[in-house]
Design an enzyme around this catalytic site. Structure first.
Site, PDB file in Angstrom:
ATOM      1  CD  GLU A   2     -12.211  15.165  -1.406  1.00 37.21           C
ATOM      2  OE1 GLU A   2     -13.015  14.290  -1.011  1.00 37.21           O
ATOM      3  OE2 GLU A   2     -11.187  15.462  -0.773  1.00 37.21           O
ATOM      4  N   PRO A   3     -16.206  16.847  -5.903  1.00 38.56           N
ATOM      5  CG  PRO A   3     -16.541  18.330  -7.678  1.00 38.56           C
ATOM      6  CD  PRO A   3     -15.683  18.108  -6.457  1.00 38.56           C
ATOM      7  N   GLY A   4     -18.119  14.332  -7.611  1.00 42.33           N
ATOM      8  CA  GLY A   4     -17.991  13.202  -8.527  1.00 42.33           C
ATOM      9  C   GLY A   4     -19.293  12.970  -9.259  1.00 42.33           C
ATOM     10  NE  ARG A   5     -24.222  10.117  -6.318  1.00 39.88           N
ATOM     11  CZ  ARG A   5     -24.295   8.787  -6.215  1.00 39.88           C
ATOM     12  NH1 ARG A   5     -24.948   8.097  -7.129  1.00 39.88           N
ATOM     13  NH2 ARG A   5     -23.740   8.167  -5.191  1.00 39.88           N
ATOM     14  CB  CYS A  29     -27.811 -17.024 -13.853  1.00 38.43           C
ATOM     15  SG  CYS A  29     -28.839 -18.406 -13.345  1.00 38.43           S
ATOM     16  CD  GLU A  30     -26.752 -13.830  -8.570  1.00 36.14           C
ATOM     17  OE1 GLU A  30     -27.642 -13.762  -7.694  1.00 36.14           O
ATOM     18  OE2 GLU A  30     -25.641 -14.334  -8.385  1.00 36.14           O
ATOM     19  CE1 TYR A  75     -18.921   6.267  -7.114  1.00 39.69           C
ATOM     20  CE2 TYR A  75     -20.591   7.942  -7.491  1.00 39.69           C
ATOM     21  CZ  TYR A  75     -19.408   7.540  -6.908  1.00 39.69           C
ATOM     22  OH  TYR A  75     -18.701   8.423  -6.139  1.00 39.69           O
TER      23      TYR A  75
END
Length: 421
Positions: A276-279, A344-345, A373
Protein backbone atom coordinates in the site's frame (compact mmCIF):
# COMPACT_ATOMS: atom_id res chain seq x y z
CA UNK A 1 14.98 13.41 -6.73
CA UNK A 2 13.47 16.54 -8.30
CA UNK A 3 13.79 15.67 -12.00
CA UNK A 4 10.21 16.72 -12.78
CA UNK A 5 10.68 20.20 -11.23
CA UNK A 6 13.91 21.66 -12.55
CA UNK A 7 15.51 24.83 -13.83
CA UNK A 8 15.19 25.56 -17.54
CA UNK A 9 16.74 28.84 -18.72
CA UNK A 10 16.95 30.07 -15.15
CA UNK A 11 13.35 29.35 -14.15
CA UNK A 12 11.81 26.38 -12.37
CA UNK A 13 9.51 24.34 -14.56
CA UNK A 14 7.09 21.53 -13.87
CA UNK A 15 8.12 19.15 -16.64
CA UNK A 16 8.09 21.69 -19.52
CA UNK A 17 5.67 24.25 -18.10
CA UNK A 18 7.19 27.35 -16.44
CA UNK A 19 5.82 27.79 -12.95
CA UNK A 20 5.42 31.53 -13.54
CA UNK A 21 2.83 30.69 -16.22
CA UNK A 22 0.79 28.63 -13.78
CA UNK A 23 1.03 31.38 -11.16
CA UNK A 24 -0.15 33.99 -13.66
CA UNK A 25 -3.04 31.92 -14.97
CA UNK A 26 -4.21 30.08 -11.84
CA UNK A 27 -2.92 32.25 -9.01
CA UNK A 28 -1.12 31.28 -5.83
CA UNK A 29 -0.93 29.34 -3.65
CA UNK A 30 -1.48 26.28 -5.86
CA UNK A 31 -0.37 22.66 -5.81
CA UNK A 32 1.39 21.57 -8.99
CA UNK A 33 1.74 17.88 -9.83
CA UNK A 34 3.80 16.08 -12.45
CA UNK A 35 2.07 13.21 -14.21
CA UNK A 36 5.46 11.79 -15.16
CA UNK A 37 6.53 11.91 -11.52
CA UNK A 38 3.63 9.73 -10.41
CA UNK A 39 4.15 7.30 -13.28
CA UNK A 40 7.90 7.01 -12.71
CA UNK A 41 7.54 6.17 -9.02
CA UNK A 42 4.66 3.78 -9.62
CA UNK A 43 6.78 1.87 -12.13
CA UNK A 44 9.86 1.92 -9.89
CA UNK A 45 7.96 0.43 -6.96
CA UNK A 46 6.48 -2.32 -9.11
CA UNK A 47 9.88 -3.10 -10.64
CA UNK A 48 11.44 -3.30 -7.18
CA UNK A 49 9.09 -6.16 -6.30
CA UNK A 50 9.79 -8.22 -9.42
CA UNK A 51 11.24 -11.14 -7.42
CA UNK A 52 8.51 -11.27 -4.79
CA UNK A 53 6.09 -13.62 -6.51
CA UNK A 54 2.36 -12.80 -6.80
CA UNK A 55 1.71 -9.23 -5.66
CA UNK A 56 -1.18 -6.80 -5.36
CA UNK A 57 -0.53 -3.03 -5.42
CA UNK A 58 -3.00 -0.66 -3.76
CA UNK A 59 -2.17 3.04 -3.79
CA UNK A 60 -2.86 4.65 -0.39
CA UNK A 61 -5.44 7.23 -1.38
CA UNK A 62 -5.00 9.27 1.80
CA UNK A 63 -1.60 10.46 0.49
CA UNK A 64 -3.21 12.31 -2.41
CA UNK A 65 -6.85 11.60 -3.33
CA UNK A 66 -7.23 13.94 -6.30
CA UNK A 67 -9.27 12.20 -9.02
CA UNK A 68 -6.69 12.97 -11.71
CA UNK A 69 -3.96 11.44 -9.55
CA UNK A 70 -6.10 8.37 -8.95
CA UNK A 71 -6.71 8.01 -12.69
CA UNK A 72 -2.96 8.07 -13.29
CA UNK A 73 -2.54 5.34 -10.68
CA UNK A 74 -5.40 3.29 -12.13
CA UNK A 75 -3.78 3.51 -15.56
CA UNK A 76 -0.55 2.31 -13.95
CA UNK A 77 -2.33 -0.83 -12.78
CA UNK A 78 -2.75 0.09 -9.13
CA UNK A 79 -5.76 -0.59 -6.98
CA UNK A 80 -6.61 1.48 -3.92
CA UNK A 81 -6.07 1.34 -0.18
CA UNK A 82 -8.98 3.30 1.32
CA UNK A 83 -9.82 4.26 4.90
CA UNK A 84 -13.30 5.72 4.49
CA UNK A 85 -16.44 5.38 2.44
CA UNK A 86 -15.57 8.64 0.73
CA UNK A 87 -12.18 7.33 -0.38
CA UNK A 88 -13.88 4.17 -1.67
CA UNK A 89 -16.18 6.24 -3.87
CA UNK A 90 -13.22 8.27 -5.12
CA UNK A 91 -11.36 5.11 -6.11
CA UNK A 92 -14.32 3.79 -8.09
CA UNK A 93 -15.01 7.19 -9.70
CA UNK A 94 -11.39 7.28 -10.90
CA UNK A 95 -11.76 3.92 -12.64
CA UNK A 96 -10.15 1.61 -10.09
CA UNK A 97 -11.76 -1.82 -10.03
CA UNK A 98 -13.72 -2.66 -6.87
CA UNK A 99 -11.94 -6.02 -6.67
CA UNK A 100 -8.64 -4.16 -6.33
CA UNK A 101 -9.79 -2.03 -3.37
CA UNK A 102 -8.54 -2.78 0.15
CA UNK A 103 -10.57 -1.17 2.95
CA UNK A 104 -8.30 -0.36 5.90
CA UNK A 105 -8.87 1.82 8.95
CA UNK A 106 -9.57 1.36 12.63
CA UNK A 107 -12.99 3.02 12.66
CA UNK A 108 -15.01 1.53 9.82
CA UNK A 109 -18.71 1.92 10.60
CA UNK A 110 -21.43 -0.62 9.85
CA UNK A 111 -22.60 1.71 7.10
CA UNK A 112 -19.12 1.63 5.55
CA UNK A 113 -18.86 -2.16 5.91
CA UNK A 114 -22.18 -2.46 4.09
CA UNK A 115 -20.97 0.00 1.46
CA UNK A 116 -17.90 -2.12 0.85
CA UNK A 117 -20.04 -5.22 0.40
CA UNK A 118 -22.39 -3.34 -1.91
CA UNK A 119 -19.47 -2.27 -4.06
CA UNK A 120 -17.88 -5.71 -4.12
CA UNK A 121 -14.47 -4.65 -2.84
CA UNK A 122 -11.57 -7.06 -2.83
CA UNK A 123 -10.61 -7.06 0.84
CA UNK A 124 -11.49 -5.74 4.28
CA UNK A 125 -8.57 -5.31 6.71
CA UNK A 126 -10.12 -6.10 10.09
CA UNK A 127 -8.71 -4.02 12.95
CA UNK A 128 -10.42 -5.76 15.88
CA UNK A 129 -12.48 -8.86 16.59
CA UNK A 130 -15.73 -6.93 17.05
CA UNK A 131 -15.36 -5.49 13.55
CA UNK A 132 -15.07 -9.01 12.17
CA UNK A 133 -18.18 -10.08 14.06
CA UNK A 134 -20.11 -7.11 12.66
CA UNK A 135 -18.92 -7.81 9.11
CA UNK A 136 -19.91 -11.46 9.52
CA UNK A 137 -23.42 -10.51 10.58
CA UNK A 138 -23.90 -8.07 7.73
CA UNK A 139 -22.46 -10.36 5.05
CA UNK A 140 -24.24 -13.51 6.25
CA UNK A 141 -27.60 -11.72 6.30
CA UNK A 142 -27.03 -10.87 2.63
CA UNK A 143 -25.85 -14.33 1.66
CA UNK A 144 -22.31 -13.07 0.99
CA UNK A 145 -18.81 -14.00 2.11
CA UNK A 146 -16.59 -11.00 2.71
CA UNK A 147 -12.90 -11.41 1.80
CA UNK A 148 -10.87 -10.18 4.75
CA UNK A 149 -7.59 -10.36 6.63
CA UNK A 150 -6.78 -9.65 10.26
CA UNK A 151 -4.50 -6.69 10.92
CA UNK A 152 -1.98 -7.42 13.61
CA UNK A 153 0.18 -5.04 15.60
CA UNK A 154 3.69 -6.55 15.60
CA UNK A 155 4.93 -4.21 18.38
CA UNK A 156 7.84 -2.90 16.33
CA UNK A 157 9.06 0.69 16.71
CA UNK A 158 9.24 2.14 13.21
CA UNK A 159 11.61 4.88 14.37
CA UNK A 160 9.48 7.58 12.76
CA UNK A 161 7.53 10.57 14.09
CA UNK A 162 5.20 9.61 16.95
CA UNK A 163 2.15 10.89 15.08
CA UNK A 164 2.74 8.57 12.11
CA UNK A 165 3.87 5.50 14.03
CA UNK A 166 1.30 2.69 13.87
CA UNK A 167 3.03 -0.57 14.81
CA UNK A 168 3.87 -0.23 18.50
CA UNK A 169 1.83 -1.92 21.22
CA UNK A 170 0.41 1.40 22.42
CA UNK A 171 -0.82 2.44 18.96
CA UNK A 172 -4.51 2.15 18.10
CA UNK A 173 -4.13 -0.05 15.04
CA UNK A 174 -4.56 -3.82 14.72
CA UNK A 175 -4.70 -6.56 17.33
CA UNK A 176 -1.75 -7.54 19.51
CA UNK A 177 0.27 -10.15 17.66
CA UNK A 178 0.16 -12.43 20.70
CA UNK A 179 -3.64 -12.37 20.64
CA UNK A 180 -3.88 -12.88 16.88
CA UNK A 181 -3.98 -16.73 16.75
CA UNK A 182 -6.97 -16.98 19.09
CA UNK A 183 -8.84 -14.12 17.41
CA UNK A 184 -8.09 -15.57 13.96
CA UNK A 185 -9.45 -18.97 15.07
CA UNK A 186 -12.71 -17.46 16.31
CA UNK A 187 -13.24 -15.27 13.25
CA UNK A 188 -12.46 -18.15 10.87
CA UNK A 189 -15.50 -20.02 12.24
CA UNK A 190 -17.96 -17.20 11.56
CA UNK A 191 -20.37 -17.30 8.64
CA UNK A 192 -20.09 -14.61 6.01
CA UNK A 193 -16.32 -14.25 6.27
CA UNK A 194 -13.59 -15.48 3.94
CA UNK A 195 -10.71 -14.92 6.34
CA UNK A 196 -7.69 -15.40 4.14
CA UNK A 197 -4.66 -13.87 5.84
CA UNK A 198 -3.08 -11.14 7.92
CA UNK A 199 -1.95 -7.53 7.53
CA UNK A 200 0.42 -5.10 9.21
CA UNK A 201 1.55 -1.50 8.75
CA UNK A 202 4.03 -0.14 11.27
CA UNK A 203 4.24 3.52 10.28
CA UNK A 204 5.03 6.11 7.65
CA UNK A 205 8.19 7.84 6.39
CA UNK A 206 10.55 4.99 7.32
CA UNK A 207 14.15 5.64 6.35
CA UNK A 208 15.45 2.23 7.41
CA UNK A 209 14.47 -1.27 6.35
CA UNK A 210 15.41 -2.76 9.74
CA UNK A 211 12.06 -2.18 11.50
CA UNK A 212 10.15 -3.40 8.45
CA UNK A 213 12.22 -6.57 8.31
CA UNK A 214 11.70 -7.17 12.03
CA UNK A 215 7.93 -6.79 11.60
CA UNK A 216 7.85 -9.07 8.56
CA UNK A 217 9.78 -11.77 10.39
CA UNK A 218 7.13 -11.72 13.10
CA UNK A 219 4.43 -11.96 10.46
CA UNK A 220 6.18 -14.95 8.91
CA UNK A 221 6.21 -16.75 12.26
CA UNK A 222 2.51 -15.97 12.66
CA UNK A 223 1.73 -17.34 9.19
CA UNK A 224 3.46 -20.59 10.12
CA UNK A 225 1.58 -20.77 13.44
CA UNK A 226 -1.79 -20.17 11.81
CA UNK A 227 -1.17 -22.80 9.16
CA UNK A 228 0.01 -25.21 11.84
CA UNK A 229 -3.38 -24.75 13.50
CA UNK A 230 -5.12 -25.69 10.26
CA UNK A 231 -6.02 -22.21 9.01
CA UNK A 232 -5.81 -20.98 5.44
CA UNK A 233 -3.41 -18.10 4.82
CA UNK A 234 -3.26 -17.06 1.16
CA UNK A 235 -2.70 -13.29 1.47
CA UNK A 236 -0.38 -11.13 3.59
CA UNK A 237 -0.71 -7.36 3.43
CA UNK A 238 2.64 -5.73 4.21
CA UNK A 239 1.28 -2.18 4.19
CA UNK A 240 3.33 0.80 3.07
CA UNK A 241 5.48 3.32 4.88
CA UNK A 242 8.66 3.62 2.82
CA UNK A 243 10.14 7.06 3.32
CA UNK A 244 11.32 9.64 0.83
CA UNK A 245 14.01 12.33 0.90
CA UNK A 246 12.62 15.63 2.14
CA UNK A 247 16.02 17.25 2.70
CA UNK A 248 19.72 16.73 2.18
CA UNK A 249 20.94 13.89 4.34
CA UNK A 250 17.76 11.82 4.05
CA UNK A 251 18.76 8.51 2.46
CA UNK A 252 15.65 6.35 2.14
CA UNK A 253 15.81 2.78 0.91
CA UNK A 254 15.12 2.38 -2.78
CA UNK A 255 12.24 0.25 -4.06
CA UNK A 256 14.86 -2.23 -5.27
CA UNK A 257 16.42 -2.44 -1.78
CA UNK A 258 13.00 -2.92 -0.26
CA UNK A 259 11.99 -5.54 -2.81
CA UNK A 260 15.16 -7.54 -2.22
CA UNK A 261 14.49 -7.59 1.52
CA UNK A 262 10.86 -8.61 1.04
CA UNK A 263 11.82 -11.38 -1.40
CA UNK A 264 14.36 -12.76 1.06
CA UNK A 265 12.13 -12.65 4.14
CA UNK A 266 8.98 -13.99 2.45
CA UNK A 267 10.47 -16.56 0.06
CA UNK A 268 8.83 -19.52 1.88
CA UNK A 269 5.47 -17.93 2.66
CA UNK A 270 3.64 -19.04 -0.52
CA UNK A 271 1.14 -16.17 -0.43
CA UNK A 272 0.02 -13.20 -2.48
CA UNK A 273 1.83 -10.21 -1.03
CA UNK A 274 -0.08 -6.94 -0.85
CA UNK A 275 1.44 -3.46 -0.68
CA UNK A 276 0.00 0.00 0.00
CA UNK A 277 2.47 2.69 -1.09
CA UNK A 278 1.37 6.31 -0.84
CA UNK A 279 3.99 8.91 0.05
CA UNK A 280 6.64 7.00 -1.94
CA UNK A 281 4.58 7.47 -5.09
CA UNK A 282 3.20 10.96 -4.56
CA UNK A 283 5.66 12.92 -2.43
CA UNK A 284 8.17 14.16 -4.98
CA UNK A 285 5.56 14.38 -7.75
CA UNK A 286 4.19 17.64 -6.38
CA UNK A 287 5.16 21.10 -5.14
CA UNK A 288 3.26 23.94 -3.50
CA UNK A 289 3.75 27.12 -5.53
CA UNK A 290 3.54 30.32 -3.50
CA UNK A 291 4.29 34.03 -3.76
CA UNK A 292 6.19 36.18 -1.29
CA UNK A 293 3.96 38.85 0.25
CA UNK A 294 6.50 40.60 2.44
CA UNK A 295 10.01 40.25 3.74
CA UNK A 296 9.62 41.50 7.30
CA UNK A 297 12.68 42.71 9.22
CA UNK A 298 13.41 41.04 12.54
CA UNK A 299 16.12 41.45 15.20
CA UNK A 300 17.44 37.97 14.40
CA UNK A 301 16.46 36.72 10.95
CA UNK A 302 14.01 38.34 8.54
CA UNK A 303 10.57 36.77 8.10
CA UNK A 304 9.64 35.74 4.57
CA UNK A 305 5.83 35.94 4.59
CA UNK A 306 4.30 33.88 1.78
CA UNK A 307 0.70 33.53 0.65
CA UNK A 308 0.66 29.78 1.39
CA UNK A 309 -0.21 28.91 4.97
CA UNK A 310 -0.62 26.06 7.42
CA UNK A 311 -4.17 25.51 6.14
CA UNK A 312 -2.67 24.76 2.69
CA UNK A 313 0.30 22.67 3.89
CA UNK A 314 -0.22 21.40 7.43
CA UNK A 315 2.76 19.07 7.82
CA UNK A 316 5.24 21.61 9.25
CA UNK A 317 2.72 22.72 11.89
CA UNK A 318 1.67 19.14 12.69
CA UNK A 319 5.00 17.33 12.59
CA UNK A 320 7.70 20.02 12.41
CA UNK A 321 8.15 18.58 8.93
CA UNK A 322 10.79 19.88 6.55
CA UNK A 323 9.96 21.03 3.01
CA UNK A 324 12.75 22.51 0.93
CA UNK A 325 12.03 26.10 -0.14
CA UNK A 326 13.31 27.29 -3.51
CA UNK A 327 12.91 30.43 -5.58
CA UNK A 328 11.28 29.98 -8.98
CA UNK A 329 13.87 32.34 -10.48
CA UNK A 330 16.93 31.95 -8.23
CA UNK A 331 19.66 34.59 -8.50
CA UNK A 332 22.33 32.53 -6.79
CA UNK A 333 22.17 34.73 -3.69
CA UNK A 334 21.29 33.11 -0.38
CA UNK A 335 20.29 34.40 3.04
CA UNK A 336 19.15 33.05 6.39
CA UNK A 337 15.49 33.68 7.10
CA UNK A 338 12.31 32.40 8.70
CA UNK A 339 9.41 31.41 6.44
CA UNK A 340 5.81 31.83 7.54
CA UNK A 341 2.29 32.17 6.21
CA UNK A 342 -0.48 34.71 6.94
CA UNK A 343 -2.62 32.55 9.26
CA UNK A 344 -3.07 33.99 12.75
CA UNK A 345 -1.11 31.25 14.54
CA UNK A 346 2.52 31.13 15.58
CA UNK A 347 2.39 27.54 14.33
CA UNK A 348 1.95 28.88 10.79
CA UNK A 349 5.70 28.71 10.32
CA UNK A 350 7.40 26.63 7.65
CA UNK A 351 11.01 27.15 8.68
CA UNK A 352 13.17 29.07 11.13
CA UNK A 353 16.73 30.30 10.67
CA UNK A 354 17.07 28.41 7.40
CA UNK A 355 19.47 29.28 4.60
CA UNK A 356 17.34 29.73 1.47
CA UNK A 357 17.38 31.41 -1.93
CA UNK A 358 17.18 35.16 -1.46
CA UNK A 359 13.65 36.27 -2.30
CA UNK A 360 11.83 39.58 -2.19
CA UNK A 361 8.31 40.92 -2.26
CA UNK A 362 6.34 39.48 -5.19
CA UNK A 363 8.80 36.66 -5.97
CA UNK A 364 7.55 33.15 -6.64
CA UNK A 365 8.84 30.16 -4.71
CA UNK A 366 7.99 26.53 -4.08
CA UNK A 367 7.82 24.13 -1.19
CA UNK A 368 9.18 20.88 -2.59
CA UNK A 369 8.07 17.30 -1.93
CA UNK A 370 4.47 18.38 -1.35
CA UNK A 371 2.65 15.84 -3.51
CA UNK A 372 1.73 13.67 -0.52
CA UNK A 373 -0.20 14.82 2.55
CA UNK A 374 -0.49 18.32 1.15
CA UNK A 375 -3.79 19.27 -0.47
CA UNK A 376 -5.46 16.23 1.07
CA UNK A 377 -4.96 17.76 4.56
CA UNK A 378 -5.84 21.33 3.56
CA UNK A 379 -8.56 23.31 5.32
CA UNK A 380 -10.24 26.71 5.13
CA UNK A 381 -9.00 27.95 8.50
CA UNK A 382 -9.15 31.75 8.87
CA UNK A 383 -11.83 31.66 6.11
CA UNK A 384 -9.15 31.17 3.50
CA UNK A 385 -9.91 29.68 0.13
CA UNK A 386 -9.35 25.97 -0.35
CA UNK A 387 -6.14 25.58 -2.34
CA UNK A 388 -6.42 24.52 -6.01
CA UNK A 389 -4.48 21.73 -7.73
CA UNK A 390 -2.90 21.53 -11.18
CA UNK A 391 -1.51 18.55 -13.08
CA UNK A 392 1.21 19.00 -15.69
CA UNK A 393 1.73 16.66 -18.61
CA UNK A 394 4.75 17.60 -20.71
CA UNK A 395 4.18 21.12 -22.02
CA UNK A 396 0.52 21.35 -20.99
CA UNK A 397 -1.38 21.53 -17.73
CA UNK A 398 -4.92 21.32 -16.42
CA UNK A 399 -6.61 22.54 -13.26
CA UNK A 400 -7.64 19.30 -11.53
CA UNK A 401 -9.20 20.93 -8.44
CA UNK A 402 -10.59 24.46 -8.40
CA UNK A 403 -9.79 27.07 -5.83
CA UNK A 404 -12.88 27.15 -3.60
CA UNK A 405 -13.29 30.72 -2.31
CA UNK A 406 -14.49 31.67 1.14
CA UNK A 407 -17.75 33.04 -0.28
CA UNK A 408 -18.61 29.66 -1.81
CA UNK A 409 -17.92 27.87 1.46
CA UNK A 410 -19.95 30.46 3.38
CA UNK A 411 -22.87 29.89 0.99
CA UNK A 412 -23.19 26.37 2.40
CA UNK A 413 -23.76 27.70 5.93
CA UNK A 414 -27.13 28.66 7.45
CA UNK A 415 -28.21 31.15 10.11
CA UNK A 416 -31.33 29.75 11.79
CA UNK A 417 -34.47 31.84 11.62
CA UNK A 418 -34.47 32.34 15.38
CA UNK A 419 -31.11 34.15 15.17
CA UNK A 420 -32.11 36.54 12.39
CA UNK A 421 -34.24 38.92 14.45
Amino acid sequence: MFEDFRLIDGELHAEHVPLSRIAAEVGTPVYVYSRAGFERQAAAFRDGLKDCGPIHLAYAIKANPNLAVLRVMANAGYGADVVSGGELERALAAGMAAKDVVFSGVGKTRVELTQGLDRGIGQFNLELEAEGVALSEIAAARGQRAPCVLRVNPDVDAGTHAKISTGKAENKFGVAIGDAPAIYARLAQLPGLNLRGIAAHIGSQLLSLAPLEAAYQRLGALVAELRGAGHTVSHVDLGGGLGIAYKAGDVPPTPADYGAMVARVTRDWDVTLMFEPGRLIAGNAGVLLTRVIWVKPSPANPWVIVDAAMNDLARPALYDAWHDFAAVRPTGERFVANIAGPVCESGDTFAKAREIDRVGEGDLAIFRTAGAYGATMASTYNSRALVPEVMVDGDRYAIVADRIPAAQIMAEERVPEWLQA
